[in-house]
Design an enzyme around this catalytic site. Structure first.
Site, PDB file in Angstrom:
ATOM      1  N   HIS A 378      50.611  26.536  34.175  1.00 42.25           N
ATOM      2  CA  HIS A 378      50.358  27.842  34.696  1.00 42.25           C
ATOM      3  C   HIS A 378      49.762  28.403  36.237  1.00 42.25           C
ATOM      4  O   HIS A 378      49.156  29.196  36.011  1.00 42.25           O
ATOM      5  CB  HIS A 378      49.582  28.174  33.481  1.00 42.25           C
ATOM      6  CG  HIS A 378      49.853  28.684  32.157  1.00 42.25           C
ATOM      7  ND1 HIS A 378      49.782  29.795  31.758  1.00 42.25           N
ATOM      8  CD2 HIS A 378      49.402  27.508  30.660  1.00 42.25           C
ATOM      9  CE1 HIS A 378      50.242  30.207  30.305  1.00 42.25           C
ATOM     10  NE2 HIS A 378      50.275  28.410  30.197  1.00 42.25           N
ATOM     11  N   LYS A 569      40.677  41.539  37.506  1.00 40.35           N
ATOM     12  CA  LYS A 569      41.448  39.954  36.901  1.00 40.35           C
ATOM     13  C   LYS A 569      40.045  39.693  37.551  1.00 40.35           C
ATOM     14  O   LYS A 569      39.214  40.143  38.355  1.00 40.35           O
ATOM     15  CB  LYS A 569      42.323  39.841  38.494  1.00 40.35           C
ATOM     16  CG  LYS A 569      42.778  40.144  39.892  1.00 40.35           C
ATOM     17  CD  LYS A 569      43.824  40.249  40.308  1.00 40.35           C
ATOM     18  CE  LYS A 569      44.823  40.556  39.588  1.00 40.35           C
ATOM     19  NZ  LYS A 569      45.644  40.695  38.981  1.00 40.35           N
ATOM     20  N   ARG A 570      40.176  38.104  36.752  1.00 43.84           N
ATOM     21  CA  ARG A 570      39.127  37.257  37.615  1.00 43.84           C
ATOM     22  C   ARG A 570      38.693  37.016  39.221  1.00 43.84           C
ATOM     23  O   ARG A 570      39.993  37.394  39.847  1.00 43.84           O
ATOM     24  CB  ARG A 570      39.501  35.506  37.106  1.00 43.84           C
ATOM     25  CG  ARG A 570      39.057  34.961  35.352  1.00 43.84           C
ATOM     26  CD  ARG A 570      37.676  36.057  35.107  1.00 43.84           C
ATOM     27  NE  ARG A 570      36.553  34.253  35.568  1.00 43.84           N
ATOM     28  CZ  ARG A 570      36.751  33.524  35.008  1.00 43.84           C
ATOM     29  NH1 ARG A 570      36.739  33.303  33.604  1.00 43.84           N
ATOM     30  NH2 ARG A 570      35.821  33.126  35.318  1.00 43.84           N
ATOM     31  N   LYS A 575      43.319  35.387  44.867  1.00 40.14           N
ATOM     32  CA  LYS A 575      43.790  37.030  43.916  1.00 40.14           C
ATOM     33  C   LYS A 575      43.635  37.781  45.334  1.00 40.14           C
ATOM     34  O   LYS A 575      43.558  39.351  45.136  1.00 40.14           O
ATOM     35  CB  LYS A 575      43.393  37.483  42.968  1.00 40.14           C
ATOM     36  CG  LYS A 575      43.318  36.163  41.844  1.00 40.14           C
ATOM     37  CD  LYS A 575      42.989  36.883  40.514  1.00 40.14           C
ATOM     38  CE  LYS A 575      43.534  35.576  38.738  1.00 40.14           C
ATOM     39  NZ  LYS A 575      44.933  35.577  38.106  1.00 40.14           N
ATOM     40  N   THR A 669      49.849  38.751  33.633  1.00 41.61           N
ATOM     41  CA  THR A 669      49.723  39.532  32.653  1.00 41.61           C
ATOM     42  C   THR A 669      49.324  40.931  32.313  1.00 41.61           C
ATOM     43  O   THR A 669      50.064  41.998  31.511  1.00 41.61           O
ATOM     44  CB  THR A 669      49.739  38.999  30.920  1.00 41.61           C
ATOM     45  OG1 THR A 669      48.521  38.244  31.242  1.00 41.61           O
ATOM     46  CG2 THR A 669      50.776  37.791  31.037  1.00 41.61           C
ATOM     47  N   LYS A 673      51.154  45.075  31.830  1.00 38.20           N
ATOM     48  CA  LYS A 673      49.904  45.926  31.297  1.00 38.20           C
ATOM     49  C   LYS A 673      49.667  47.116  31.742  1.00 38.20           C
ATOM     50  O   LYS A 673      50.249  48.384  31.504  1.00 38.20           O
ATOM     51  CB  LYS A 673      48.420  45.580  31.080  1.00 38.20           C
ATOM     52  CG  LYS A 673      48.681  44.059  29.538  1.00 38.20           C
ATOM     53  CD  LYS A 673      47.183  43.029  29.665  1.00 38.20           C
ATOM     54  CE  LYS A 673      47.947  42.116  28.966  1.00 38.20           C
ATOM     55  NZ  LYS A 673      46.595  41.210  29.371  1.00 38.20           N
TER      56      LYS A 673
END
Length: 834
Positions: A378, A569-570, A575, A669, A673
Site C-alpha cells: 500500500h 484525508k489524513r 498529501k 480511494t 468517491k
C-alpha cells in the site's frame, strides 16, 4: 437559507432503494416493539432515542440472521475455496443504513419508523461509527468485504476488535486534541461473541530442538475471543462474516506466581494481556516499532490461522470431526490475503504450524505456504515500511525468528545461484537488514512468502517493479500484479447520495448498482438539457443540506452557491495540504467566491502534521473574520472527519483536491468517491488519478504539476525551494505572511518550523508545483462560472467512474490471485424453500 428536503422526505419520492410494500410494515412495527420490551426491557414511556435505535437495529438484524445461517450452511455443504482477508484495520463506519440498503429494507423501515412517530435520521445519528482504521487502508478493507459478499465469495474478514478505535479529534484554540473513541460504551448490536471458538495465542518463552522437531515452550498465553459481525451482500441473501479478535487473560494468568497477599495484584495484572486489543495505533503511513504493536500483529495472525486450519480440517456440515489430514490441498481450499505488511507474520506462523505441529517436511510446507498467501503493498514511502528489530523478535517470538532465518537462508541461496557473486544484490534482497540495529524487513518477507504481490493502482504497481522491489521483480516477474483499488457503490452512492442514485436510475435503470460499468450509458445524456438540470439540482440540494450542517456545527454561514473546494484525508506531508494552504492564502490575497473545506486527523506524535492543522485553523480565523472578504471566501476545518462525515461532505463537494507529489500516493480511494458523486478533480498524475483521467477523458479533470519522471529528474539535480520563492512574487508573499505572523499575530513565529521545512527540508517539493497549481485553479474558477459546461464535465466523470467499483477490484483478485469465480446468483431467502 431554505431548508433542503430531509432524507426521509426524499425517500418518500424515490424508488431506487426498494418499495415499502416489499416488506410488511406492520411486521416491522410489531418486531420493533417486541425488541423494545423484551430485548431491551424498556417501556415506550421511558425509552430514550438510543433505545429506539437499538430496537430498530435488532429488528433489522433479525432479517440478517436467517440469511447468515443459510449462507454459512451453504459453504459447508458446497465446500468452496475460502478467502481470508487479514487486516489490522477495518474502517466500517455505521452499519444500520448500509444493512437496510443491502437487504432492500430501507423504505419499509422508514415507513414503519414514521408510523411509530419516530424520525429515521435521528435514530441513525445515534449509531457510533466503528472507526477501527486510520484511513484508506481500513476503509478499503470495509469496501472489499461488501464486494466479496455481493459477488458470492466464501470470504471472511479477520482483524482486531479494538476497544478504542481512531481517536475523536477536537479542535481547541486551533490545535488538535485527541480524545479516546469509546465506541463500545453502549454496546454493539451488530456483533455476536463466539466464546466456543476462543483460541490460545503464545508469546515469549524459548525453543527446544528435539530429534522429532522443535518445541516452543515456557510461553505466556493470551486467549483470543472472537466477535462475529454479519456482512450482507447486495440483495443476494448472502451474509458473510467479519471476525474480530479480542484479547482475554486466561484464568490462571499470573495466579500461579502469587504468594500471600499477591492475589489482588495478580488479578489486576490481567490487564497486561488484555491491552493487546485495547487501542488502534493511530499512525497512517508511518511505522511505529513498539512491542505492543508487534503483539497485535502476531495476535491476529495466530488466532486467525488456528481458525483457518480448524475449518480446513473439519469443513463437512454437521461435523466437527477432522475430515482432512492431508495439507496438500490447503492452497485449493484456502486463500490468505495480507492487507499490507501488518499481517506478514502469517507466513512464519503458517510454517510453524505446518512444520512443528503438523510435522510436514520444510519443502512441502513452504510450497503450501507460498501457494496460499498473497500480499498487497500500500505504500512506497520508506518511513511506512515495517522493519522490526531482531532483539524484539528474539524476546517476543523466538521460534518465528528461527523460521525467518531459515526462510532467509534458503532465499539467499537461491539469489546467489541466480546471480553468482552479486553480494550487493544479496544484501539488498535479504530479509534481515544488517548495519546498525539488525532488523527484519517485513515487505521482503511478504514477497518471498507469497505467490502474488500487487500494488493498488497501475502507476504504483509500475513504481514497485521499477524501484522499491526491482530486484524481486527481476527474479520473479510472474509474482507481480496490479489491482487498482475501488469503492463500494452501495455505501458511496446509493446510501450517501440517494438523489443522484435516483436521477441515474431514471435514465439507465437500477442494474448499475451491481454493475457500475453501466454508468458508461450516461455518456448518451451529456448534452441532454433535462439530465444536466437534474444533476445540477441534486448537487445543489446536497450543498444546501451540508451548508445547514456546517452552520449548525461550525457557526459559519456559507453561501451554498459558492464553490465547495474540498480536501479531506489524513494529514501527511506527501498529501501536500500545505500546497492547498498556499493556494488559499494566494486566493485570499486576490479574493473570490469559494468555500474551502479541509479536514483530517494528524497522528498524535506527528509534530509537522499537527502544525499543519494549526496553520489551517489560523488561516480560517483570519479569512472568516475579514469584513472586506465577507462571505466570498470561507475556510472551514472539518473536525473529527470519519466515514459518517465523509458520507455528508462528499456528495456536497464541487472540487476534489488530490494533489500529492507524483509517485507518492499509492492509489487513493477518496478521489474515486468524489468522482462518483459528481465532483471534479484537481490533481497530479499520481495514484488512481492517472486511470481516472483515462476513464473520464483527460480534459474532464484539472491535471497539473510534475509527472513521476519530472520528480525523478529533480531528485537527480536537486530541489532548491529558494529559487521558486525568489522568482514567484505571490508565493513569496504567502510564505512571508506565514513567517511574519500575519496569521498568528499573538505568536509571530508560531509557524517558523513549517516555513523552515518548506524552504530547506521539503521532500515533497511543494514550491515546484505551486505555479502550475495556481494556474490550474484559475481554470477551475473560470469553468465554475459556466454552470452548464461544468455539469457536462461532471457527467463525463460519473459516466467514467464504473472502473472504480470495488466489485471490479474484487473480481480481479478472485480470478487472478485467489483462484475463485465471482457469481451474481442469489441464495434462496430464509423464508423460501431451498
Amino acid at each position: 437559507m431554505s431548508k433542503p428536503l430531509s432524507d426521509h422526505d426524499r425517500k418518500k419520492q424515490i424508488s431506487v432503494r426498494g418499495l415499502a410494500g416489499v416488506e410488511n410494515v406492520a411486521d416491522l412495527k410489531k418486531n420493533f416493539n417486541r425488541h423494545l420490551h423484551f430485548t431491551l426491557v424498556k417501556d415506550r414511556n421511558v425509552s430514550t432515542k438510543r433505545d429506539y435505535y437499538f430496537a430498530l437495529a435488532h429488528t433489522v438484524r433479525d432479517h440478517l440472521v436467517g440469511r447468515w445461517i443459510r449462507t454459512q450452511q451453504s459453504y459447508y455443504e458446497k465446500d468452496p475455496k475460502r478467502v481470508y482477508y487479514i487486516s489490522l484495520e477495518f474502517y466500517m463506519g455505521r452499519t444500520l443504513q448500509n444493512t437496510m440498503v443491502n437487504l432492500a429494507l430501507e423504505n419499509a423501515c422508514d415507513e414503519a419508523v414514521y408510523q411509530l412517530g419516530l424520525d429515521m435520521e435521528e435514530l441513525q445519528e445515534m449509531e457510533e461509527d466503528a472507526g477501527l482504521g486510520n484511513g484508506g487502508l481500513g476503509r478499503l478493507a470495509a469496501c472489499f468485504l461488501d464486494s466479496m459478499a455481493s459477488l458470492g465469495l466464501a470470504a471472511y474478514g479477520y482483524g482486531i476488535r479494538y476497544e478504542f478505535g481512531i481517536f475523536n479529534q477536537k479542535i481547541s484554540n486551533g490545535w488538535q486534541v485527541e480524545e479516546a473513541d469509546d465506541w463500545l460504551r453502549y454496546g454493539n448490536p451488530w456483533e455476536k461473541a463466539r466464546p466456543e471458538y476462543m483460541r490460545p495465542v503464545h508469546f515469549y518463552g524459548r525453543t527446544e530442538h528435539h530429534p522429532d522437531g522443535v518445541k516452543w515452550v515456557d510461553t505466556q498465553v493470551v486467549l483470543a475471543l472472537p466477535y462475529d459481525t454479519p456482512v450482507p451482500g447486495y440483495r443476494n441473501n448472502i451474509v458473510n462474516t467479519m471476525r474480530l479478535w479480542s484479547a482475554k487473560a486466561p484464568c490462571e494468568f499470573n495466579l500461579k506466581d502469587f504468594n500471600v497477599g499477591g492475589y489482588i495484584q495478580a488479578v489486576l495484572d490481567r490487564n497486561l494481556a488484555e491491552n493487546i486489543s485495547r487501542v488502534l495505533y493511530p499512525n497512517d503511513n508511518f511505522f511505529e516499532g513498539k512491542e505492543l504493536r508487534l503483539k497485535q500483529e502476531y495476535f491476529v495472525v495466530a488466532a486467525t490461522l488456528q481458525d483457518i486450519i480448524r475449518r480446513f480440517k473439519a469443513s463437512k456440515f454437521g461435523s466437527r470431526d477432522i475430515v482432512r489430514t492431508d495439507f496438500s490441498s490447503l492452497p485449493d481450499k484456502v486463500a490468505i490475503q495480507l492487507n499490507d505488511t501488518h499481517p506478514a507474520l502469517a507466513i512464519p506462523e503458517l510454517m510453524r504450524v505446518l512444520v512443528d505441529e503438523e510435522k510436514l517436511p520444510w519443502e512441502k510446507a513452504w510450497d503450501i505456504c507460498n501457494k496460499t498467501c498473497a500480499y498487497t503493498n500500500h505504500t512506497v514511502l520508506p518511513e511506512a515500511l515495517e522493519r522490526w528489530p531482531i532483539d524484539l523478535f528474539q524476546t517476543l517470538l523466538p521460534r518465528h525468528l528461527e523460521i525467518i532465518y531459515e526462510i532467509n537462508r534458503r532465499h539467499m541461496e537461491r539469489v546467489s545461484s541466480l546471480y553468482p557473486g552479486d553480494v550487493d544484490r544479496m544484501r539488498r534482497m535479504s530479509l534481515i537488514e544488517e548495519g546498525g540495529q539488525k532488523r527484519v524487513n517485513m515487505a521482503h518477507l511478504c514477497i518471498v512468502g507469497s505467490h502474488a504481490v500487487n500494488g493498488v493502482a497501475r502507476i504504483h504497481s509500475d513504481i514497485l517493479k521499477a524501484t522499491v522491489f526491482k530486484d524481486f521483480y527481476e527474479m520473479d516477474p510472474h509474482k507481480f500484479q496490479n489491482k487498482t483499488n475501488g469503492i463500494t457503490p452501495r455505501r458511496w452512492l446509493v446510501m450517501c447520495n440517494p438523489g443522484l442514485a435516483e436521477v441515474i436510475a431514471e435514465r439507465i435503470g437500477e442494474d448499475f448498482i451491481r454493475d457500475l460499468d453501466q454508468l458508461k450509458k450516461l455518456r448518451n445524456f451529456v448534452n441532454d438539457e433535462a439530465f444536466i438540470r437534474d444533476i445540477a439540482k441534486v448537487k445543489q440540494e446536497n450543498k444546501l443540506k451540508f451548508a445547514v450542517h456546517l452552520e449548525e456545527h461550525y457557526k459559519v454561514k456559507i453561501n451554498p452557491n459558492s464553490m465547495f473546494d474540498v480536501q479531506v484525508k489524513r494529514i501527511h506531508e506527501y498529501k501536500r495540504q500545505l500546497l492547498n494552504c498556499l493556494h488559499i492564502i494566494t486566493f485570499y490575497n486576490l479574493s473570490d467566491d469559494y468555500v474551502l473545506l479541509k479536514s483530517s486527523q494528524a497522528a498524535p506524535g506527528y509534530h509537522t502534521a499537527k502544525m499543519i492543522i494549526r496553520l489551517i485553523t489560523a488561516i480560517g480565523e483570519v479569512v472568516n473574520n475579514d469584513p472586506v472578504v465577507g462571505d466570498r471566501l470561507k475556510v472551514i476545518f472539518l473536525e473529527n472527519y470519519r466515514v459518517t462525515l465523509a458520507e455528508k461532505a462528499i456528495p456536497a463537494s464541487d472540487l476534489s483536491e488530490q494533489i500529492s507529489t507524483a509517485g507518492t500516493e499509492a492509489s487513493g480511494t477518496g478521489n474515486m468517491k468524489f468522482m462518483l458523486n459528481g465532483a471534479l478533480t484537481i490533481g497530479t498524475m499520481d495514484g488512481a488519478n492517472v486511470e481516472m483521467a483515462e476513464e473520464a477523458g483527460d480534459g474532464n479533470l484539472f491535471i497539473f504539476g510534475m509527472r513521476v519522471e519530472d520528480v525523478d529528474a529533480m531528485d537527480a539535480k536537486g530541489y532548491n525551494a529558494s529559487e521558486y520563492y525568489n522568482r514567484i512574487p505571490e508565493l513569496k508573499q504567502a510564505i512571508d505572511q506565514i513567517a511574519g505572523g500575519f496569521f498568528s499575530p499573538k505568536q509571530p513565529d508560531l509557524f517558523k518550523d513549517i516555513v523552515n521545512m518548506l524552504m530547506h527540508h521539503d521532500r515533497f517539493k511543494v514550491f515546484a508545483d505551486y505555479e502550475d497549481y495556481i494556474k490550474c485553479q484559475e481554470k477551475v474558477s473560470a469553468l465554475y462560472m459556466k454552470p452548464k459546461e461544468w455539469t457536462k464535465k461532471v457527467i463525463h466523470n460519473i459516466a467514467g467512474s464504473g472502473k472504480f467499483s470495488s466489485d471490479r477490484t474484487i473480481s480481479q483478485y478472485a480470478r487472478e490471485i485467489w483462484g475463485v469465480e465471482p457469481t451474481l446468483e442469489k441464495l434462496a431467502a430464509p423464508d423460501d424453500p431451498k
